[in-house]
Design a protein around this motif. Sequence first.
Motif, PDB file in Angstrom:
ATOM      1  N   ARG A 125       0.982  -1.141  -0.023  1.00  0.00           N
ATOM      2  CA  ARG A 125       0.057   0.125   0.117  1.00  0.00           C
ATOM      3  C   ARG A 125       0.657   1.146  -0.136  1.00  0.00           C
ATOM      4  NH1 ARG A 125      -3.468  -2.986   3.445  1.00  0.00           N
ATOM      5  NH2 ARG A 125      -2.205  -2.372   5.353  1.00  0.00           N
ATOM      6  N   GLU A 126       1.827   1.391   0.863  1.00  0.00           N
ATOM      7  CA  GLU A 126       2.680   2.353   0.824  1.00  0.00           C
ATOM      8  C   GLU A 126       3.643   2.667  -0.474  1.00  0.00           C
ATOM      9  OE1 GLU A 126       6.583   3.944   3.283  1.00  0.00           O
ATOM     10  OE2 GLU A 126       5.954   2.174   3.927  1.00  0.00           O
TER      11      GLU A 126
ATOM     12  N   GLU B 160       1.115   4.301  -3.084  1.00  0.00           N
ATOM     13  CA  GLU B 160       0.706   5.624  -2.635  1.00  0.00           C
ATOM     14  C   GLU B 160       2.022   6.639  -3.191  1.00  0.00           C
ATOM     15  OE1 GLU B 160       0.236   5.843   1.527  1.00  0.00           O
ATOM     16  OE2 GLU B 160      -1.943   4.814   1.421  1.00  0.00           O
TER      17      GLU B 160
ATOM     18  N   SER C 144       1.823   6.750  -7.095  1.00  0.00           N
ATOM     19  CA  SER C 144       0.977   7.504  -7.683  1.00  0.00           C
ATOM     20  C   SER C 144       1.538   8.945  -7.398  1.00  0.00           C
ATOM     21  CB  SER C 144      -0.227   7.421  -6.828  1.00  0.00           C
ATOM     22  OG  SER C 144      -0.763   5.976  -7.013  1.00  0.00           O
ATOM     23  N   ALA C 145       2.111   9.255  -6.266  1.00  0.00           N
ATOM     24  CA  ALA C 145       2.567  10.593  -6.151  1.00  0.00           C
ATOM     25  C   ALA C 145       3.852  10.981  -6.955  1.00  0.00           C
ATOM     26  CB  ALA C 145       3.037  10.861  -4.482  1.00  0.00           C
TER      27      ALA C 145
END
Length: 229
Positions: A73-74, A77, A80-81
């Motif tokens: 999950r990290e 994220e 995507s950033a």
Amino acid sequence: MPFFVSEDNMHEPDFLLAEDRPAFERLVDQALNSEEIKEAISHRDGRLSTEQLRTQALHARSAIAAAAASEYREYLELRSAAIRPLSSQHVAKIPARTGSGLLPALGVLIPGLAAMAAAIFLLFGFGLRAVGLRSDVADELVSTGMAAAGMWAGVTLAGLLCLLVAAARNQPTAPSADQEGASLAANRAYEAWRDTVLERGVIPFLLGQIDGTRADNGLETWDGGASDH
């Protein structure tokens, strides 16, 4: 008697994105080629072949990958950033090009017409001079042809300058410090996710399959579906 992955675990949705599943397969191959797994297989006298273990691990992908769910999950994220600023810059450039299709068309049409007019006027002008008819008309045609040729040269030069300016504006900009930092963070998160999947998921699962017991992290062994018969 070996333990089996439950039906719920076998059919639960795969939370790994499609683009990350090949990375999981490479981790399985990496684990199977490790000395630890090769030694465990040899101690069991080849009860399970490497290909059988690979098939079992791929079928249990979702359960194995769950061992690194937080790291995954990290990573998503941060990935995507890292992608979002580049996408925003691309979208911001689109309105600037909207409605600019007329200028390129004129840039092609006008030089062509000017060149054609120059050729016609000069041809007729020098033709009249050659036959000695009405020198004043011939001189006017030649002057007009020369003016058209000058216009063609000027418009062509202006078009080339516009192309150079447009090419300079459309050159890719160097990534900012924030973008580089986001990319580095995403790469570090990716490596952390891979290491966790390998150490907490794939290797314990394979060792459990080879030993015929539950792996240390609670993953159950699976015999390829023998329990269904």
